[in-house]
Each structure stands twice: as structure tokens, then as C-alpha cells.
Design a protein around this motif. Structure first.
Motif, short mmCIF file in Angstrom:
data_model
loop_
_atom_site.label_atom_id
_atom_site.label_comp_id
_atom_site.label_asym_id
_atom_site.label_seq_id
_atom_site.Cartn_x
_atom_site.Cartn_y
_atom_site.Cartn_z
N TRP A 186 33.61 17.79 17.28
CA TRP A 186 34.28 17.37 18.53
C TRP A 186 34.10 18.24 19.70
CZ3 TRP A 186 35.32 12.49 18.97
CH2 TRP A 186 35.20 11.73 17.68
N ASN A 187 33.21 19.24 19.40
CA ASN A 187 33.00 20.25 20.53
C ASN A 187 31.66 19.60 21.56
OD1 ASN A 187 30.19 20.61 19.43
ND2 ASN A 187 31.11 22.77 18.67
N GLY A 188 31.35 18.62 21.17
CA GLY A 188 30.49 18.04 22.06
C GLY A 188 29.06 18.25 22.02
N ASP A 203 20.79 11.47 14.15
CA ASP A 203 21.31 12.16 15.20
C ASP A 203 22.78 11.86 15.54
OD1 ASP A 203 18.91 13.57 16.25
OD2 ASP A 203 18.34 11.35 16.70
N PHE A 204 23.71 12.80 15.63
CA PHE A 204 24.99 12.59 15.91
C PHE A 204 25.64 13.36 16.99
CE2 PHE A 204 24.02 11.98 11.46
CZ PHE A 204 24.59 10.68 11.17
N ILE A 205 26.46 12.86 17.73
CA ILE A 205 27.23 13.34 18.90
C ILE A 205 28.92 12.67 18.95
CG2 ILE A 205 26.25 12.03 20.65
CD1 ILE A 205 26.65 14.74 22.31
N ALA A 206 29.53 13.20 19.11
CA ALA A 206 31.29 12.63 19.40
C ALA A 206 31.40 12.73 20.87
CB ALA A 206 32.21 13.37 18.59
N THR A 207 31.59 11.78 21.52
CA THR A 207 31.95 11.92 22.91
C THR A 207 33.34 11.20 23.16
OG1 THR A 207 29.43 11.68 23.29
CG2 THR A 207 31.06 11.32 25.31
N GLU A 208 34.31 11.96 23.61
CA GLU A 208 35.56 11.48 24.17
C GLU A 208 35.46 10.36 25.36
OE1 GLU A 208 37.87 14.61 24.42
OE2 GLU A 208 38.61 14.42 22.33
N ALA A 209 36.15 9.62 25.45
CA ALA A 209 36.14 8.72 26.47
C ALA A 209 36.89 9.48 27.82
CB ALA A 209 37.12 7.46 26.63
N PRO A 210 36.28 9.26 29.13
CA PRO A 210 36.91 10.16 30.35
C PRO A 210 38.50 10.40 30.17
CG PRO A 210 35.02 8.83 31.21
CD PRO A 210 35.48 8.34 29.46
N VAL A 211 39.04 9.17 29.95
CA VAL A 211 40.53 9.15 29.93
C VAL A 211 41.16 10.14 28.86
CG1 VAL A 211 40.87 7.28 28.34
CG2 VAL A 211 42.73 7.78 30.06
N MET A 212 40.57 10.28 27.80
CA MET A 212 41.02 11.61 27.07
C MET A 212 40.80 12.92 27.42
SD MET A 212 42.28 9.72 24.47
CE MET A 212 42.40 10.92 23.54
N ARG A 213 39.58 13.11 28.09
CA ARG A 213 39.49 14.44 28.62
C ARG A 213 40.31 14.82 29.94
NH1 ARG A 213 33.82 12.74 28.03
NH2 ARG A 213 33.50 11.97 30.00
N VAL A 214 40.87 13.60 30.70
CA VAL A 214 41.78 14.04 31.63
C VAL A 214 43.20 14.15 31.12
CG1 VAL A 214 43.13 12.76 33.42
CG2 VAL A 214 40.57 12.60 33.54
#
Length: 90
Positions: free
Chosen positions: A48-50, A69-80
Motif C-alpha cells: 500500500w505504499n503506492g 503488474d500490480f499497484i494499489a491506489t487509494e481514492a483521493p478521499v482516503m488520502r484527505v
């Protein structure tokens, strides 16, 4: 039967030096998905480090057959939400 190698790159190179003997490319694809599931299951949160990570599957001659290929991306609301939570801790 062919020996397939399942190399992982997750910020560092983790080459598969032994490989796995499998009967077909279809079996190699199934093994790659299973192995990836195990790696994600055993992950301690680093996924989850991006950073993207990849599994590259090659044959005995070193020919790349396919890549996962794999990447986890949090939604912008989660980052805020996380930033607001961090501010509250101060």
C-alpha cells in the motif's frame, strides 16, 4: 515440460533462480496468479505504499512470456481523510 521463472520487482529485484517445471503456458499463468495471491496475502502492508510491483515470467531461454503488474491506489478521499487524522494526532 518447461521450467518457468517467476521474477518479482517490488522496488527491488527478486529473481527466481530455481524456477518451476510446469506442463504448459496455461499452467504457468495459473501458477503466477496463485503465487501472486500468496505474496499479497503475506504482505505486511508494504504493497500500500503506492509503488508498482511486477511479476515477470520467463522461460528457460530468458524469453519474457508475460508480466503481471500490480499497484494499489487509494481514492483521493482516503488520502484527505488520512491527512486530517494525522493532523489530529499532533
Amino acid at each position: 515440460m518447461t521450467r518457468y521463472f517467476f521474477h518479482v520487482r517490488d522496488g527491488q529485484a527478486l529473481p527466481d533462480r530455481i524456477g518451476t517445471v510446469l506442463p504448459s503456458l496455461v499452467a504457468a499463468k495459473q501458477h503466477a496468479v496463485h503465487l501472486t495471491g500468496q505474496l499479497l496475502k503475506d504482505d505486511t502492508g508494504a504493497f500500500w505504499n503506492g509503488e508498482e510491483w511486477h511479476m515477470e515470467v520467463v522461460d528457460e531461454a530468458g524469453l519474457v512470456l508475460f508480466t503481471l503488474d500490480f499497484i494499489a491506489t487509494e481514492a483521493p478521499v482516503m488520502r484527505v481523510e488520512r491527512r486530517v487524522g494525522e493532523e489530529r494526532k499532533e
